[in-house]
Design a protein around this motif. Structure first.
Motif, mmCIF file in Angstrom:
data_model
loop_
_atom_site.group_PDB
_atom_site.id
_atom_site.type_symbol
_atom_site.label_atom_id
_atom_site.label_comp_id
_atom_site.label_asym_id
_atom_site.label_seq_id
_atom_site.Cartn_x
_atom_site.Cartn_y
_atom_site.Cartn_z
ATOM 1 N N THR A 1 0.799 -1.232 0.000
ATOM 2 C CA THR A 1 0.000 0.000 0.000
ATOM 3 C C THR A 1 0.833 1.286 0.000
ATOM 4 O O THR A 1 0.599 2.152 -0.853
ATOM 5 N N PRO A 2 1.798 1.480 0.914
ATOM 6 C CA PRO A 2 2.536 2.760 0.905
ATOM 7 C C PRO A 2 3.286 3.016 -0.398
ATOM 8 O O PRO A 2 3.267 4.138 -0.919
ATOM 9 N N ASP A 3 3.939 1.987 -0.926
ATOM 10 C CA ASP A 3 4.727 2.168 -2.151
ATOM 11 C C ASP A 3 3.833 2.461 -3.356
ATOM 12 O O ASP A 3 4.154 3.319 -4.188
ATOM 13 N N VAL A 4 2.716 1.752 -3.462
ATOM 14 C CA VAL A 4 1.808 1.961 -4.594
ATOM 15 C C VAL A 4 1.135 3.321 -4.485
ATOM 16 O O VAL A 4 1.009 4.044 -5.476
ATOM 17 N N TYR A 5 0.697 3.708 -3.291
ATOM 18 C CA TYR A 5 0.047 5.005 -3.113
ATOM 19 C C TYR A 5 1.012 6.142 -3.437
ATOM 20 O O TYR A 5 0.617 7.158 -4.016
ATOM 21 N N GLU A 6 2.288 5.984 -3.064
ATOM 22 C CA GLU A 6 3.272 7.043 -3.312
ATOM 23 C C GLU A 6 3.601 7.171 -4.792
ATOM 24 O O GLU A 6 3.701 8.280 -5.326
ATOM 25 N N GLY A 7 3.757 6.042 -5.486
ATOM 26 C CA GLY A 7 4.207 6.078 -6.873
ATOM 27 C C GLY A 7 3.103 6.324 -7.881
ATOM 28 O O GLY A 7 3.351 6.889 -8.951
ATOM 29 N N ALA A 8 1.886 5.919 -7.580
ATOM 30 C CA ALA A 8 0.785 6.067 -8.536
ATOM 31 C C ALA A 8 0.416 7.541 -8.706
ATOM 32 O O ALA A 8 0.637 8.352 -7.800
ATOM 33 N N ALA B 1 -7.773 4.402 -2.800
ATOM 34 C CA ALA B 1 -8.122 4.563 -1.388
ATOM 35 C C ALA B 1 -9.621 4.532 -1.148
ATOM 36 O O ALA B 1 -10.049 4.524 0.009
ATOM 37 N N SER B 2 -10.414 4.525 -2.213
ATOM 38 C CA SER B 2 -11.867 4.604 -2.029
ATOM 39 C C SER B 2 -12.588 3.427 -2.685
ATOM 40 O O SER B 2 -13.003 2.490 -1.986
ATOM 41 N N LEU C 1 1.704 8.713 4.163
ATOM 42 C CA LEU C 1 0.959 8.935 5.408
ATOM 43 C C LEU C 1 -0.506 8.537 5.221
ATOM 44 O O LEU C 1 -1.100 7.860 6.080
ATOM 45 N N LEU C 2 -1.098 8.937 4.092
ATOM 46 C CA LEU C 2 -2.485 8.590 3.816
ATOM 47 C C LEU C 2 -2.655 7.090 3.591
ATOM 48 O O LEU C 2 -3.716 6.526 3.884
ATOM 49 N N ALA C 3 -1.598 6.439 3.074
ATOM 50 C CA ALA C 3 -1.657 4.988 2.887
ATOM 51 C C ALA C 3 -1.796 4.291 4.236
ATOM 52 O O ALA C 3 -2.625 3.382 4.404
ATOM 53 N N TYR C 4 -0.985 4.717 5.196
ATOM 54 C CA TYR C 4 -1.091 4.114 6.529
ATOM 55 C C TYR C 4 -2.407 4.500 7.202
ATOM 56 O O TYR C 4 -2.960 3.734 7.993
ATOM 57 N N SER C 5 -2.911 5.682 6.886
ATOM 58 C CA SER C 5 -4.216 6.082 7.394
ATOM 59 C C SER C 5 -5.301 5.152 6.869
ATOM 60 O O SER C 5 -6.215 4.761 7.605
#
Length: 332
Positions: free
Chosen positions: A233-240, A249-250, A303-307
């Protein structure tokens, strides 16, 4: 049941599928010049799918011999999915306009529509086959969307990581499905529930059914990004691309949560004592790790990924209860 009534129950998916195919043909002849028009048309197709939810699509019950369920539960989840997808399409032009060297191409809204078809099948699944086909349709579109920025190394890395880990999770889920089928003799949720019910009534625990349950929930936990299957999740959310991150996220989270609820309650409700332990652990671990790991983050998207991992943990508390009120809490 007549074939025409079955088609009315799957009308939202038909609208999205035909819309995506038509827009794909427009993109093939119009090229990048048609991107803006295709994006606007895609939003209208999603609106049309929402309108198609009125009637048999939310009240029809089982369709195609139980492969598909048209009920209010699925209808509510689809409204959330279509709204989130439309927002992600609307956000995209401004983001790509600010990204040097990157252009919004017509494939973006088309992939969003195809992903929505898969998510619609996921939340309406009444059979393990429908579950898997819908999940893979959603996932394959998501892999491409994650790596949509071709000149950005982080986006390519995000897509590759998502694909590799997603393939692993799909293998785990498919192995669980094969075990459940092998020990129950069916892929239909109602018949699977009967097999787990007979197992519970006799006071025995079939090892094959137990392992099938564990593997199925492990595969679904990956799609929800619940701990310990959160690592992508963190890596994909950051790179996408940011609109794609908002989408991940939704909409897919809603689809994965709704699918997990349907599988747990409808197919494996008789084995609640077994899966409640798994869900409780995943919920508590997601809440704790999501909150603690977010403390040291310096990138807002990580941060939002961990959220989001933390939020999934709170949503899973409702499923861990295993009651109708708990399911309502998950949807809330």
């Amino acid at each position: 049941m007549s074939y025409s009534l079955n088609l009315l129950m799957v009308l939202p998916e038909l609208v999205l599928t035909l819309g995506a195919i038509a827009l794909m043909l427009v993109a093939a002849w119009g090229g990048t010049n048609a991107t803006r028009g295709i994006s606007i048309a895609a939003v209208f197709v999603l609106a049309g799918a929402m309108v198609a939810l009125a009637g048999p699509a939310t009240t029809g019950g089982p369709a195609f011999g139980g492969l598909y369920r048209a009920d209010a539960f699925a209808g509510f989840a689809k409204v959330l999915i279509y709204l989130a997808t439309a927002v992600a399409i609307i956000m995209a032009p401004r983001f790509f306009a600010r990204s040097p060297g990157e252009d919004l191409r017509p494939e973006y809204p088309i992939l969003m529509l195809l992903s929505s078809v898969g998510m619609g099948m996921m939340v309406s699944a009444g059979d393990l086959l429908t579950l898997y086909v819908g999940l893979e349709l959603q996932s394959l579109s998501a892999y491409v969307l994650a790596s949509f920025m071709r000149r950005d190394g982080r986006s390519a890395e995000a897509g590759l990581k998502y694909f590799v880990l997603g393939a692993l999770a799909s293998g785990i889920l498919l192995y669980g499905i094969s075990l459940v089928y092998g020990f129950t003799g069916s892929t239909d949720f109602a018949q699977i529930a009967g097999a787990y019910g007979r197992d519970a009534a006799m006071g025995t625990r079939s090892l094959g059914l137990m392992f099938g349950l564990v593997f199925v929930f492990a595969g679904l936990a990956f799609k929800m990004s619940a701990v310990p299957f959160h690592m992508w999740t963190p890596d994909v959310y950051e790179g996408a691309p940011t609109p794609v991150t908002a989408f991940f996220a939704s909409a897919p989270k809603v689809a994965a949560m709704a699918l997990a609820v349907r599988v747990a309650v409808e197919a494996m409700g008789s084995a609640a004592q077994q899966w409640q332990q798994i869900v409780t652990f995943a919920a508590l671990a997601s809440i704790i790790l999501g909150a603690v790991a977010a403390i040291g983050q310096t990138n807002i998207k990580r941060l939002l990924a961990y959220s989001s991992i933390n939020n999934v943990g709170f949503a899973l508390i409702g499923l861990a209860a295993g009651t109708a009120q708990g399911v309502a809490a998950v949807l809330t």
